[in-house]
Enzyme design. Structure first.
Site, PDB file in Angstrom:
ATOM      1  N   ASP A  50       0.842  -1.203   0.000  1.00  0.00           N
ATOM      2  CA  ASP A  50       0.000   0.000   0.000  1.00  0.00           C
ATOM      3  C   ASP A  50       0.882   1.260   0.000  1.00  0.00           C
ATOM      4  O   ASP A  50       0.383   2.379  -0.137  1.00  0.00           O
ATOM      5  CB  ASP A  50      -1.019  -0.003   1.162  1.00  0.00           C
ATOM      6  CG  ASP A  50      -0.387  -0.070   2.532  1.00  0.00           C
ATOM      7  OD1 ASP A  50       0.857  -0.136   2.635  1.00  0.00           O
ATOM      8  OD2 ASP A  50      -1.141  -0.044   3.543  1.00  0.00           O
ATOM      9  N   SER A  51       2.204   1.054   0.075  1.00  0.00           N
ATOM     10  CA  SER A  51       3.145   2.167  -0.101  1.00  0.00           C
ATOM     11  C   SER A  51       3.031   2.744  -1.512  1.00  0.00           C
ATOM     12  O   SER A  51       3.603   3.793  -1.789  1.00  0.00           O
ATOM     13  CB  SER A  51       4.580   1.681   0.151  1.00  0.00           C
ATOM     14  OG  SER A  51       4.858   0.542  -0.632  1.00  0.00           O
ATOM     15  N   ASP A  89      -1.021  -6.386  -0.427  1.00  0.00           N
ATOM     16  CA  ASP A  89      -1.070  -5.702   0.868  1.00  0.00           C
ATOM     17  C   ASP A  89      -2.497  -5.202   1.134  1.00  0.00           C
ATOM     18  O   ASP A  89      -3.027  -4.394   0.353  1.00  0.00           O
ATOM     19  CB  ASP A  89      -0.108  -4.510   0.796  1.00  0.00           C
ATOM     20  CG  ASP A  89       0.397  -4.097   2.151  1.00  0.00           C
ATOM     21  OD1 ASP A  89       0.124  -4.775   3.151  1.00  0.00           O
ATOM     22  OD2 ASP A  89       1.108  -3.070   2.204  1.00  0.00           O
ATOM     23  N   LYS A 119      -0.838  -9.633   2.858  1.00  0.00           N
ATOM     24  CA  LYS A 119      -0.156  -9.153   4.060  1.00  0.00           C
ATOM     25  C   LYS A 119      -1.095  -8.194   4.770  1.00  0.00           C
ATOM     26  O   LYS A 119      -1.800  -7.419   4.117  1.00  0.00           O
ATOM     27  CB  LYS A 119       1.146  -8.428   3.705  1.00  0.00           C
ATOM     28  CG  LYS A 119       1.850  -7.805   4.927  1.00  0.00           C
ATOM     29  CD  LYS A 119       3.174  -7.194   4.568  1.00  0.00           C
ATOM     30  CE  LYS A 119       3.089  -5.798   4.024  1.00  0.00           C
ATOM     31  NZ  LYS A 119       2.427  -4.796   4.912  1.00  0.00           N
ATOM     32  N   GLU A 121      -1.436  -5.677   8.563  1.00  0.00           N
ATOM     33  CA  GLU A 121      -0.691  -5.102   9.684  1.00  0.00           C
ATOM     34  C   GLU A 121      -1.327  -5.435  11.026  1.00  0.00           C
ATOM     35  O   GLU A 121      -2.545  -5.605  11.125  1.00  0.00           O
ATOM     36  CB  GLU A 121      -0.622  -3.572   9.532  1.00  0.00           C
ATOM     37  CG  GLU A 121       0.128  -3.140   8.289  1.00  0.00           C
ATOM     38  CD  GLU A 121       0.224  -1.622   8.159  1.00  0.00           C
ATOM     39  OE1 GLU A 121      -0.172  -0.875   9.083  1.00  0.00           O
ATOM     40  OE2 GLU A 121       0.704  -1.169   7.094  1.00  0.00           O
ATOM     41  N   GLU A 188       9.082  -4.196  10.881  1.00  0.00           N
ATOM     42  CA  GLU A 188       9.431  -2.885  10.310  1.00  0.00           C
ATOM     43  C   GLU A 188       9.937  -1.935  11.385  1.00  0.00           C
ATOM     44  O   GLU A 188       9.271  -1.724  12.409  1.00  0.00           O
ATOM     45  CB  GLU A 188       8.213  -2.275   9.585  1.00  0.00           C
ATOM     46  CG  GLU A 188       8.541  -0.898   9.009  1.00  0.00           C
ATOM     47  CD  GLU A 188       7.567  -0.406   7.946  1.00  0.00           C
ATOM     48  OE1 GLU A 188       6.633  -1.154   7.583  1.00  0.00           O
ATOM     49  OE2 GLU A 188       7.764   0.736   7.480  1.00  0.00           O
TER      50      GLU A 188
END
Ligand code: KIV
Length: 281
Positions: A50-51, A89, A119, A121, A188
């Protein structure tokens, strides 16, 4: 003994088997042409992160990512990949509200995007969603430490786990994710000794970003590695190319040639004649 380098295509069991052995190389990818290059170069895992919001769309953080956009980028990446494992993501609010929605959204990454895994978070707080997604046979990569979707709560992009309480929480989170069945965990921006300890403690690969050399693999953002980001340059990024300068020089040369009239040349133009008898390209 390399298990990854000599295998095509890569699978989740192979990545798990690499734990403690061959290191896992992972980069973000958002589009077909760059994904094809990274795949051909031997990058093991491509993360449709999502970056993309920051790297491609110029947003200040990742919170604006949507399911439709992430699935579309995933599809572009998966179309051009032959060997790498592609992970999608899950964007902000695609898995936090309820577990049924989390499973449906995770499923879209596989069914529509073509990814092999998702993925998401968060540690223990994300377990209900993770367990539901895993129960649908969708492989999950966890992500703890600095979780960019918690940008406002954390007060920005800051190293996590420097105090004993937060370090303990991150350790517990990573262990809970591995115990739940995640096939890998991203660590991270955590201190290197903490990442090393977690790597020793959990049975699945850790993939570090700003987490030191002892993780089982490393991930970086494509635009950072290739020198496409100019302003933001975190300490943990190593630049392997300076594409900004190359692109800027090329754009200057194009502009110069257009203005001087030297582009296009006769060879770059079509001759007259009977159009039906001529090849267009
Ligand atoms: O979106 C992303 O690029 C990520 C990596 C930083 C792990 O989540």
């Amino acid at each position: 003994m390399p298990v990854l380098s000599e295998t095509s295509p890569l699978t989740i069991p192979l990545l798990v088997a690499a734990k403690g052995g061959e290191k896992i190389a992972m980069l973000t990818a958002y589009d077909a042409p760059s994904a094809a290059l990274l795949d051909a170069a031997g990058v093991d895992v491509l993360l449709v992160g999502d970056s993309v919001e920051m790297a491609v769309y110029g947003e200040p953080n990742t919170l604006s990512a949507t399911m439709d956009s992430m699935v579309r980028h995933s599809r572009a990446v998966c179309r051009s990949v032959k060997r790498a494992l592609v992970v999608g993501d899950m964007p902000f609010l695609s898995y936090q509200t309820d577990t049924a929605r989390a499973v449906e959204n995770a499923g879209r990454f596989l069914a529509e995007g073509g990814c092999a895994a998702v993925k998401l978070e968060g540690g223990t707080r994300s377990l209900p969603a993770i367990e539901a997604i895993l129960a649908a046979d969708i492989p999950v990569m966890g992500h703890v430490g600095l979780t960019p979707q918690s940008f406002h709560k954390l007060g920005g992009f800051k190293v996590q786990g420097r105090e004993p309480e937060t370090a303990l929480q991150i350790r517990e989170d990573a262990k809970a994710l591995a115990a739940a069945g995640c096939f890998a965990v991203v660590l991270e921006c955590v201190p290197a000794p903490l990442a090393a300890e977690i790597t020793r403690e959990i049975a699945v690969p850790t993939i570090g970003i700003g987490a030191g050399a002892d993780c089982d693999g490393q991930v970086l953002v494509f635009h950072d590695v290739m020198g496409l980001t100019r302003d933001l340059r975190p300490r943990f990024v190593r630049r392997y190319a300076d594409l900004s300068s190359i692109i800027e020089e090329a754009a200057k040369a194009f502009t110069r040639d257009v203005k001087s009239g030297s582009f296009p040349s006769a060879e770059e133009s079509y001759a007259g004649g009977k159009p039906a008898l001529r090849r267009v390209l």
